[in-house]
Design a protein around this motif. Structure first.
Motif, PDB file in Angstrom:
ATOM      1  N   ALA A 149       0.905   8.427  -3.504  1.00  0.00           N
ATOM      2  CA  ALA A 149       1.989   7.443  -3.570  1.00  0.00           C
ATOM      3  C   ALA A 149       1.747   6.301  -2.588  1.00  0.00           C
ATOM      4  O   ALA A 149       2.029   5.132  -2.895  1.00  0.00           O
ATOM      5  CB  ALA A 149       3.327   8.114  -3.283  1.00  0.00           C
ATOM      6  N   GLU A 150       1.213   6.615  -1.410  1.00  0.00           N
ATOM      7  CA  GLU A 150       0.863   5.578  -0.440  1.00  0.00           C
ATOM      8  C   GLU A 150      -0.243   4.677  -1.001  1.00  0.00           C
ATOM      9  O   GLU A 150      -0.173   3.452  -0.907  1.00  0.00           O
ATOM     10  CB  GLU A 150       0.402   6.216   0.873  1.00  0.00           C
ATOM     11  CG  GLU A 150       1.518   6.727   1.755  1.00  0.00           C
ATOM     12  CD  GLU A 150       2.293   5.601   2.422  1.00  0.00           C
ATOM     13  OE1 GLU A 150       1.790   4.998   3.387  1.00  0.00           O
ATOM     14  OE2 GLU A 150       3.417   5.314   1.955  1.00  0.00           O
ATOM     15  N   PHE A 151      -1.266   5.302  -1.563  1.00  0.00           N
ATOM     16  CA  PHE A 151      -2.342   4.519  -2.166  1.00  0.00           C
ATOM     17  C   PHE A 151      -1.781   3.596  -3.250  1.00  0.00           C
ATOM     18  O   PHE A 151      -2.113   2.408  -3.306  1.00  0.00           O
ATOM     19  CB  PHE A 151      -3.396   5.444  -2.779  1.00  0.00           C
ATOM     20  CG  PHE A 151      -4.238   6.200  -1.780  1.00  0.00           C
ATOM     21  CD1 PHE A 151      -4.229   5.881  -0.430  1.00  0.00           C
ATOM     22  CD2 PHE A 151      -5.065   7.236  -2.200  1.00  0.00           C
ATOM     23  CE1 PHE A 151      -5.019   6.577   0.487  1.00  0.00           C
ATOM     24  CE2 PHE A 151      -5.865   7.933  -1.302  1.00  0.00           C
ATOM     25  CZ  PHE A 151      -5.833   7.600   0.049  1.00  0.00           C
ATOM     26  N   TYR A 152      -0.945   4.157  -4.111  1.00  0.00           N
ATOM     27  CA  TYR A 152      -0.360   3.384  -5.210  1.00  0.00           C
ATOM     28  C   TYR A 152       0.420   2.189  -4.678  1.00  0.00           C
ATOM     29  O   TYR A 152       0.293   1.069  -5.184  1.00  0.00           O
ATOM     30  CB  TYR A 152       0.552   4.298  -6.027  1.00  0.00           C
ATOM     31  CG  TYR A 152       1.155   3.668  -7.261  1.00  0.00           C
ATOM     32  CD1 TYR A 152       0.518   3.767  -8.498  1.00  0.00           C
ATOM     33  CD2 TYR A 152       2.369   2.987  -7.199  1.00  0.00           C
ATOM     34  CE1 TYR A 152       1.069   3.192  -9.638  1.00  0.00           C
ATOM     35  CE2 TYR A 152       2.923   2.407  -8.324  1.00  0.00           C
ATOM     36  CZ  TYR A 152       2.275   2.518  -9.533  1.00  0.00           C
ATOM     37  OH  TYR A 152       2.838   1.939 -10.663  1.00  0.00           O
ATOM     38  N   SER A 153       1.211   2.415  -3.636  1.00  0.00           N
ATOM     39  CA  SER A 153       2.072   1.351  -3.109  1.00  0.00           C
ATOM     40  C   SER A 153       1.280   0.241  -2.428  1.00  0.00           C
ATOM     41  O   SER A 153       1.747  -0.898  -2.343  1.00  0.00           O
ATOM     42  CB  SER A 153       3.088   1.930  -2.110  1.00  0.00           C
ATOM     43  OG  SER A 153       2.460   2.306  -0.896  1.00  0.00           O
ATOM     44  N   MET A 154       0.078   0.557  -1.952  1.00  0.00           N
ATOM     45  CA  MET A 154      -0.723  -0.425  -1.223  1.00  0.00           C
ATOM     46  C   MET A 154      -1.658  -1.228  -2.134  1.00  0.00           C
ATOM     47  O   MET A 154      -2.372  -2.108  -1.670  1.00  0.00           O
ATOM     48  CB  MET A 154      -1.519   0.257  -0.118  1.00  0.00           C
ATOM     49  CG  MET A 154      -0.609   0.889   0.930  1.00  0.00           C
ATOM     50  SD  MET A 154      -1.424   1.095   2.513  1.00  0.00           S
ATOM     51  CE  MET A 154      -1.696  -0.607   2.976  1.00  0.00           C
ATOM     52  N   LEU A 155      -1.628  -0.915  -3.420  1.00  0.00           N
ATOM     53  CA  LEU A 155      -2.427  -1.657  -4.379  1.00  0.00           C
ATOM     54  C   LEU A 155      -1.612  -2.798  -4.985  1.00  0.00           C
ATOM     55  O   LEU A 155      -0.397  -2.692  -5.163  1.00  0.00           O
ATOM     56  CB  LEU A 155      -2.886  -0.734  -5.510  1.00  0.00           C
ATOM     57  CG  LEU A 155      -3.955   0.299  -5.161  1.00  0.00           C
ATOM     58  CD1 LEU A 155      -4.115   1.284  -6.301  1.00  0.00           C
ATOM     59  CD2 LEU A 155      -5.279  -0.379  -4.830  1.00  0.00           C
ATOM     60  N   LYS A 156      -2.296  -3.875  -5.309  1.00  0.00           N
ATOM     61  CA  LYS A 156      -1.659  -4.947  -6.060  1.00  0.00           C
ATOM     62  C   LYS A 156      -1.284  -4.428  -7.445  1.00  0.00           C
ATOM     63  O   LYS A 156      -1.706  -3.338  -7.854  1.00  0.00           O
ATOM     64  CB  LYS A 156      -2.592  -6.147  -6.150  1.00  0.00           C
ATOM     65  CG  LYS A 156      -2.878  -6.803  -4.804  1.00  0.00           C
ATOM     66  CD  LYS A 156      -3.851  -7.968  -4.939  1.00  0.00           C
ATOM     67  CE  LYS A 156      -4.164  -8.590  -3.576  1.00  0.00           C
ATOM     68  NZ  LYS A 156      -5.161  -9.687  -3.679  1.00  0.00           N
ATOM     69  N   HIS A 157      -0.526  -5.212  -8.192  1.00  0.00           N
ATOM     70  CA  HIS A 157       0.014  -4.734  -9.467  1.00  0.00           C
ATOM     71  C   HIS A 157      -1.076  -4.300 -10.450  1.00  0.00           C
ATOM     72  O   HIS A 157      -0.845  -3.438 -11.298  1.00  0.00           O
ATOM     73  CB  HIS A 157       0.879  -5.824 -10.109  1.00  0.00           C
ATOM     74  CG  HIS A 157       0.089  -6.968 -10.680  1.00  0.00           C
ATOM     75  ND1 HIS A 157      -0.420  -7.981  -9.872  1.00  0.00           N
ATOM     76  CD2 HIS A 157      -0.299  -7.253 -11.947  1.00  0.00           C
ATOM     77  CE1 HIS A 157      -1.080  -8.841 -10.644  1.00  0.00           C
ATOM     78  NE2 HIS A 157      -1.018  -8.437 -11.889  1.00  0.00           N
ATOM     79  N   ASP A 158      -2.271  -4.890 -10.324  1.00  0.00           N
ATOM     80  CA  ASP A 158      -3.364  -4.535 -11.221  1.00  0.00           C
ATOM     81  C   ASP A 158      -4.509  -3.860 -10.468  1.00  0.00           C
ATOM     82  O   ASP A 158      -5.660  -3.894 -10.903  1.00  0.00           O
ATOM     83  CB  ASP A 158      -3.880  -5.779 -11.948  1.00  0.00           C
ATOM     84  CG  ASP A 158      -4.350  -6.878 -10.979  1.00  0.00           C
ATOM     85  OD1 ASP A 158      -4.116  -6.740  -9.762  1.00  0.00           O
ATOM     86  OD2 ASP A 158      -4.958  -7.859 -11.452  1.00  0.00           O
ATOM     87  N   GLY A 159      -4.178  -3.226  -9.352  1.00  0.00           N
ATOM     88  CA  GLY A 159      -5.206  -2.602  -8.521  1.00  0.00           C
ATOM     89  C   GLY A 159      -5.718  -1.289  -9.072  1.00  0.00           C
ATOM     90  O   GLY A 159      -5.152  -0.706 -10.005  1.00  0.00           O
ATOM     91  N   ILE A 160      -6.803  -0.803  -8.476  1.00  0.00           N
ATOM     92  CA  ILE A 160      -7.397   0.473  -8.897  1.00  0.00           C
ATOM     93  C   ILE A 160      -7.654   1.369  -7.686  1.00  0.00           C
ATOM     94  O   ILE A 160      -7.857   0.896  -6.563  1.00  0.00           O
ATOM     95  CB  ILE A 160      -8.721   0.285  -9.666  1.00  0.00           C
ATOM     96  CG1 ILE A 160      -9.786  -0.384  -8.777  1.00  0.00           C
ATOM     97  CG2 ILE A 160      -8.494  -0.490 -10.944  1.00  0.00           C
ATOM     98  CD1 ILE A 160     -11.194  -0.340  -9.381  1.00  0.00           C
ATOM     99  N   LEU A 161      -7.634   2.657  -7.945  1.00  0.00           N
ATOM    100  CA  LEU A 161      -8.013   3.667  -6.961  1.00  0.00           C
ATOM    101  C   LEU A 161      -9.254   4.371  -7.475  1.00  0.00           C
ATOM    102  O   LEU A 161      -9.297   4.818  -8.625  1.00  0.00           O
ATOM    103  CB  LEU A 161      -6.886   4.679  -6.774  1.00  0.00           C
ATOM    104  CG  LEU A 161      -7.239   5.975  -6.012  1.00  0.00           C
ATOM    105  CD1 LEU A 161      -7.595   5.681  -4.566  1.00  0.00           C
ATOM    106  CD2 LEU A 161      -6.076   6.975  -6.095  1.00  0.00           C
ATOM    107  N   ILE A 162     -10.281   4.451  -6.633  1.00  0.00           N
ATOM    108  CA  ILE A 162     -11.483   5.222  -6.963  1.00  0.00           C
ATOM    109  C   ILE A 162     -11.537   6.408  -5.999  1.00  0.00           C
ATOM    110  O   ILE A 162     -11.616   6.223  -4.786  1.00  0.00           O
ATOM    111  CB  ILE A 162     -12.763   4.383  -6.835  1.00  0.00           C
ATOM    112  CG1 ILE A 162     -12.665   3.100  -7.665  1.00  0.00           C
ATOM    113  CG2 ILE A 162     -13.976   5.213  -7.268  1.00  0.00           C
ATOM    114  CD1 ILE A 162     -13.887   2.188  -7.537  1.00  0.00           C
TER     115      ILE A 162
END
Length: 279
Positions: A149-162
């Protein structure tokens, strides 16, 4: 002062706490970590996979959430990305800073616990990478959800997590050979499971030049569980690669790499269909 020896107590396989990694990455182990990683070998194995994925998504700013000794932060800086280098281990961050400086670069380092990363890192980023099997240091279900959830919140609206992980499914089901060497190991180093059950994967790291031995206790995450958890936290699409390949047999890869998209992308029933492929 940094500790030099690991502490697991009288029953090492009972140590199943998220925060215990702080006691595992002791000074002497961190000093040997680059022998294990082998920067040149890892660069050859990975190729441009992560750079290609990030560029295909148009990413410019990246949080390296598991900086370790700095390998990926340095590779990203060399490729022209803006990088925030984050780690929960001060020993690792100190080593990473030195490694980067030796290569003519200055890391922007942040000591932070992932569960409260937004408290320590300012702004929103195009991408977050969490590599090196690091997510499996989290033993608690609530902590895993909190971290994602922290990772998700720190990404821009079109961001990605690898995010990557070992192929624990194969280990748990006895489909991985004992003593198998993983793709990032250097010469004269072995990394093999010493104990594994549904709640613990205890790995033994041996260095042949001086006979030193270290251990890491990690949670054996199953691939489908991680994918489902990412969706539950809010990621719209999750594409998984096996050792950098989009097609693989479930038991073959050493590592799975998940690419999770925050943005909603309409698809015709085929998840991952529109995911940019690394070159």
């Amino acid at each position: 002062m940094f500790k030099r020896t690991q502490e697991f107590g009288k029953q090492p396989t009972e140590v199943r706490e998220t925060g215990h990694y702080q006691h595992e990455y002791v000074h002497d182990f961190v000093e040997r970590w680059d022998d294990l990683i082998d920067w040149d070998g890892r660069a050859a194995s990975e190729g441009s996979f992560f750079i290609d994925v990030l560029r295909n998504y148009g990413c410019k700013s990246v949080i390296d959430a598991a900086t370790g000794t700095g390998f990926h932060s340095v590779q990203l800086l060399k490729a022209g990305f803006e990088v925030a280098s984050v780690d929960g281990s001060p020993q690792m961050l100190a080593k990473a800073f030195d490694n980067a400086r030796d290569r003519g670069m200055i890391l922007s380092t942040v000591h932070s616990d992932w569960r409260w990363m937004s408290r320590d890192v300012v702004g929103r980023y195009d991408a977050i990478i969490c590599l090196g099997n690091s997510f499996t240091h989290i033993f608690n279900e609530h902590d895993r959800r909190r971290t994602l959830a922290e990772f998700y919140s720190m990404l821009k609206h079109d961001g990605i997590l690898i995010l990557d992980q070992r192929n624990y499914d194969a280990l748990l089901e006895g489909k991985s050979k004992p003593g198998h060497k993983y793709y990032y190991c250097g010469e004269g180093v072995s990394a093999a499971p010493e104990h594994i059950d549904e709640g613990l994967a205890r790995f033994r790291y041996e260095f042949s030049d001086d006979g030193s031995t270290y251990h890491l206790n990690m949670f054996p995450l199953r691939r489908a569980y991680v994918q489902d958890l990412m969706h539950q936290v809010g990621f719209q699409s999750v594409s998984t690669y096996g050792d950098f390949q989009s097609s693989y047999r479930e038991e073959d890869p050493d590592f799975f790499i998940h690419v999770a998209e925050k943005a909603y992308r309409p698809q015709d029933g085929n998840e991952g269909e529109d995911t940019p492929e690394p070159q």
